[in-house]
Design an enzyme around this catalytic site. Structure first.
Site, short mmCIF file in Angstrom:
data_model
loop_
_atom_site.label_atom_id
_atom_site.label_comp_id
_atom_site.label_asym_id
_atom_site.label_seq_id
_atom_site.Cartn_x
_atom_site.Cartn_y
_atom_site.Cartn_z
N LYS A 182 64.20 -43.61 67.41
CA LYS A 182 63.36 -44.51 68.21
C LYS A 182 62.08 -43.76 68.57
O LYS A 182 62.08 -42.87 69.41
CB LYS A 182 64.05 -44.97 69.49
CG LYS A 182 63.30 -46.17 70.09
CD LYS A 182 63.40 -46.28 71.58
CE LYS A 182 62.31 -45.59 72.35
NZ LYS A 182 60.93 -46.07 72.17
N GLU A 392 54.31 -32.36 86.82
CA GLU A 392 53.69 -32.36 85.49
C GLU A 392 52.63 -33.47 85.45
O GLU A 392 52.93 -34.61 85.78
CB GLU A 392 54.75 -32.61 84.42
CG GLU A 392 54.19 -32.51 83.02
CD GLU A 392 55.25 -32.82 81.96
OE1 GLU A 392 56.03 -33.76 82.16
OE2 GLU A 392 55.27 -32.13 80.94
P1 NAP Z 1 59.45 -40.67 78.43
O1 NAP Z 1 58.83 -41.75 79.23
O2 NAP Z 1 60.60 -39.95 79.02
O3 NAP Z 1 59.84 -41.32 77.04
C1 NAP Z 1 60.42 -40.55 75.98
C2 NAP Z 1 61.17 -41.48 75.06
O4 NAP Z 1 62.30 -42.00 75.77
C3 NAP Z 1 60.34 -42.70 74.61
O5 NAP Z 1 60.66 -43.02 73.28
C4 NAP Z 1 60.84 -43.77 75.58
O6 NAP Z 1 60.62 -45.08 75.11
C5 NAP Z 1 62.31 -43.42 75.65
N1 NAP Z 1 63.03 -44.02 76.77
C6 NAP Z 1 62.53 -44.58 77.90
N2 NAP Z 1 63.53 -45.04 78.68
C7 NAP Z 1 64.69 -44.78 78.04
C8 NAP Z 1 66.06 -45.01 78.33
N3 NAP Z 1 66.45 -45.64 79.45
N4 NAP Z 1 67.00 -44.58 77.45
C9 NAP Z 1 66.64 -43.93 76.32
N5 NAP Z 1 65.35 -43.71 75.98
C10 NAP Z 1 64.38 -44.12 76.83
O7 NAP Z 1 58.37 -39.56 78.06
P2 NAP Z 1 56.90 -39.79 77.50
O8 NAP Z 1 56.02 -40.21 78.61
O9 NAP Z 1 56.97 -40.62 76.26
O10 NAP Z 1 56.54 -38.31 77.02
C11 NAP Z 1 56.01 -37.36 77.86
C12 NAP Z 1 57.09 -36.38 78.34
O11 NAP Z 1 57.72 -35.77 77.23
C13 NAP Z 1 56.51 -35.25 79.16
O12 NAP Z 1 57.30 -35.04 80.30
C14 NAP Z 1 56.58 -34.06 78.23
O13 NAP Z 1 56.64 -32.82 78.88
C15 NAP Z 1 57.82 -34.36 77.47
N6 NAP Z 1 57.84 -33.61 76.20
C16 NAP Z 1 58.70 -32.54 76.10
C17 NAP Z 1 58.69 -31.76 74.94
C18 NAP Z 1 59.60 -30.56 74.81
O14 NAP Z 1 59.79 -30.11 73.68
N7 NAP Z 1 60.15 -30.02 75.88
C19 NAP Z 1 57.85 -32.09 73.88
C20 NAP Z 1 57.01 -33.18 74.02
C21 NAP Z 1 57.02 -33.94 75.19
P3 NAP Z 1 59.25 -45.87 75.49
O15 NAP Z 1 58.18 -45.27 74.69
O16 NAP Z 1 59.52 -47.26 75.14
O17 NAP Z 1 59.04 -45.67 76.98
#
Ligand code: NAP
Length: 500
Positions: A182, A392
């Site tokens: 996804k 963050e």
């Molecule tokens: P996010 O809001 O947590 O979303 C990540 C993924 O999870 C998206 O595909 C999202 O779908 C999905 N998701 C949302 N609700 C869910 C649920 N209830 N169950 C399962 N999946 C669900 O994060 P983001 O805003 O896209 O990305 C930014 C974050 O990613 C930051 O905190 C960043 O630090 C972190 N990140 C971490 C790394 C690492 O390697 N540590 C690398 C890159 C990014 P939708 O798009 O539909 O909301």
């Protein structure tokens, strides 16, 4: 490196389900180019039923002898074909990803190259993977072997789509599994392109599905479905905690790559020009939308004023513009609403008493009017306990703090719920070693920042997540370990000896 935008071929907007491209059964949604707000493509979201179908197809494909019994070198060959397919289309992939994410072509080209490299590294690791003959403690021979888990769910954020897709798909397929991916709602297009490349490379139908749609719908089904046996999640800490809780209910292995608020430390003996360049690259490249962004800067009091003056001067000279301009260093943010959330973080810091050294607003002029731009921003004057130092931001925002005492510095650097990365700038290798060991983080860069190698495991501690990606154990993390005992004794087991 990509110098100019390549023409985009037809954009695939259909979901890839059970080996077939077809529109998701959900609502039509526009994917927006954040450089100017134009519509890149319109695609239909998948529904929970689409996700269930993809999981069922994945289960059948993973259990089919054609895949389950495929010899590792033949599976590796498919991974190499996928790598070839990515490499042959790097310029096109980069152009598509720049349109969908706003990133510079140099970065999206590098991400595509990295994705290809991931498939190659994993293919090599697969062909050279050994199983262990362990030391027996009786008249038997003991082995430890690894077997596929079945269906792996991969859930990714929007900041580095094709690279993070490859980091889950490649090791999961190498381990003999099927994958249901996804992508993030804001950036699905390059993941669908990767699905086409995988299909063209000869990956048997059903082994990969790519489902654009909402996390709260698709993600939720993937995490809870009884036939999904492993979750690979990258995203925010709040979502990660929810995913981990759901995984715990069914004792499902999960890797969680989550958020960060990484400290970068500049000691008084650092090479100033090198450190300025490294600090800027660490926080302002990718427009700060990077989990490992070095967003908390600690500078030795003795050089603080001099260092900050140079850092601000260089930051103000960074070129902000569209990702398609080869001169751009700071591209638009992924989405207008994300830009607004970054601006709200900065407003909050200023209300808390921060001093603005540069940035703190969107750039002005016709080039920027319709885009999700935000200037590289530096703040100072707040303690490490301030919200802007603890939360963050995920944007081009750096908060600077002077330090005097090493013990206090370590305490402050570690005073964060996160533990993803850290940067150290010093000429003293003994101090670098001391600090690198004392910092609670998954990665420490010394006199460099934001460098990666497939061979070096990556991940976080504390609220930055659990599990590791990359390295030689990468494939094994997508497999179950099994013990085999082979009896070598001719006689029956002694306990069962009777007088009969
Ligand atoms: P996010 O809001 O947590 O979303 C990540 C993924 O999870 C998206 O595909 C999202 O779908 C999905 N998701 C949302 N609700 C869910 C649920 N209830 N169950 C399962 N999946 C669900 O994060 P983001 O805003 O896209 O990305 C930014 C974050 O990613 C930051 O905190 C960043 O630090 C972190 N990140 C971490 C790394 C690492 O390697 N540590 C690398 C890159 C990014 P939708 O798009 O539909 O909301």
């Amino acid at each position: 490196m990509i110098a100019s935008a390549a023409p985009m071929a037809t954009i695939e907007t259909r979901a890839f389900i059970a080996g077939t491209f077809r529109h998701g059964a959900g609502a039509a949604v526009d994917s927006i180019n954040p450089a100017d707000g134009s519509v890149v493509a319109t695609l239909h979201h998948c529904t929970a039923e689409d996700a269930q179908e993809a999981i069922a197809a994945g289960k059948a494909a993973a259990e089919a002898p054609a895949w389950r019994d495929m010899l590792p070198h033949n599976r590796a060959r498919i991974l190499h074909h996928i790598a070839d397919g990515i490499e042959a289309q790097i310029a096109e992939i980069a152009a598509l990803q720049t349109a969908d994410t706003g990133k510079t072509l140099a970065e999206t080209g590098a991400l595509a190259q990295s994705a290809s490299g991931t498939f190659r590294y994993v293919a090599a690791a697969l062909e050279t993977m050994d199983e262990a003959l362990t030391t027996p403690r009786g008249p038997y021979l003991t082995m430890s072997i690894h077997e596929p888990i079945g269906v792996v769910a991969a859930i990714n954020p929007w900041n580095s789509p094709i690279a993070s897709d490859a980091q889950k798909i490649a090791p999961a397929l190498a381990g003999g599994n099927a994958v249901v991916l996804k992508p993030a709602e804001w950036t699905p297009l390059v993941s669908l392109k990767l699905a086409q490349i995988c299909a063209d490379a000869g990956l048997p139908a059903g082994l990969l599905s790519v489902l654009p749609g909402r996390g709260s719908v698709i993600g939720d089904v993937l995490v809870r479905h009884p036939d999904v046996g492993r979750i690979a999640f990258t995203g925010g800490t709040v979502t990660g905690r929810r995913v981990a809780a759901a995984a715990a209910v069914k004792f499902m292995p999960a890797s969680l790559e989550l958020g960060g608020k990484s400290p970068t430390i500049v000691f008084e003996d650092a090479d100033i020009e090198q450190a300025v360049a490294g600090v800027m690259y660490g926080v302002f490249s990718s427009t700060g939308q990077s989990c490992i962004a070095g967003s908390r800067l600690f500078v030795a009091r003795a050089i603080y004023d001099r260092f900050m003056a140079r850092l601000v001067e260089c930051t103000q000279a960074l070129r902000v513009g569209p990702g398609t301009d080869a001169a751009t260093q700071v591209a638009p943010m992924v989405h207008h609403s994300h830009r607004d959330s970054v601006a709200a973080h900065v407003a909050g810091a200023l209300a808390d008493g921060a001093t603005l050294l540069c940035g703190g607003r969107a750039p002005e002029g016709p080039l920027y009017d319709k885009g999700a731009y935000y200037l590289p921003t530096i703040l100072e004057g707040l303690p490490n306990s301030a919200t802007i130092c603890q939360e963050e931001v995920f944007g081009p925002v750096l908060v600077a703090l002077p330090f005097e005492d090493e013990a206090d510095l370590i305490a402050q650097a570690n005073d964060s719920v996160f533990g993803l990365a850290c940067g150290l700038w010093t000429a003293d290798y003994r101090r670098a070693w001391r600090f690198a060991r004392a910092i609670k983080a998954g990665t420490v860069w010394i006199n460099t920042y934001k460098q990666f190698s497939s061979s070096t495991p990556f991940g976080g501690v504390k609220d930055s997540g659990m599990g590791r990606e990359k390295g030689r154990d990468w494939i094994r993390s997508y497999m179950h370990q099994k013990a085999l005992y082979w009896g070598m004794d001719e006689a029956p087991l002694a306990w069962a000896k009777t007088q009969a």
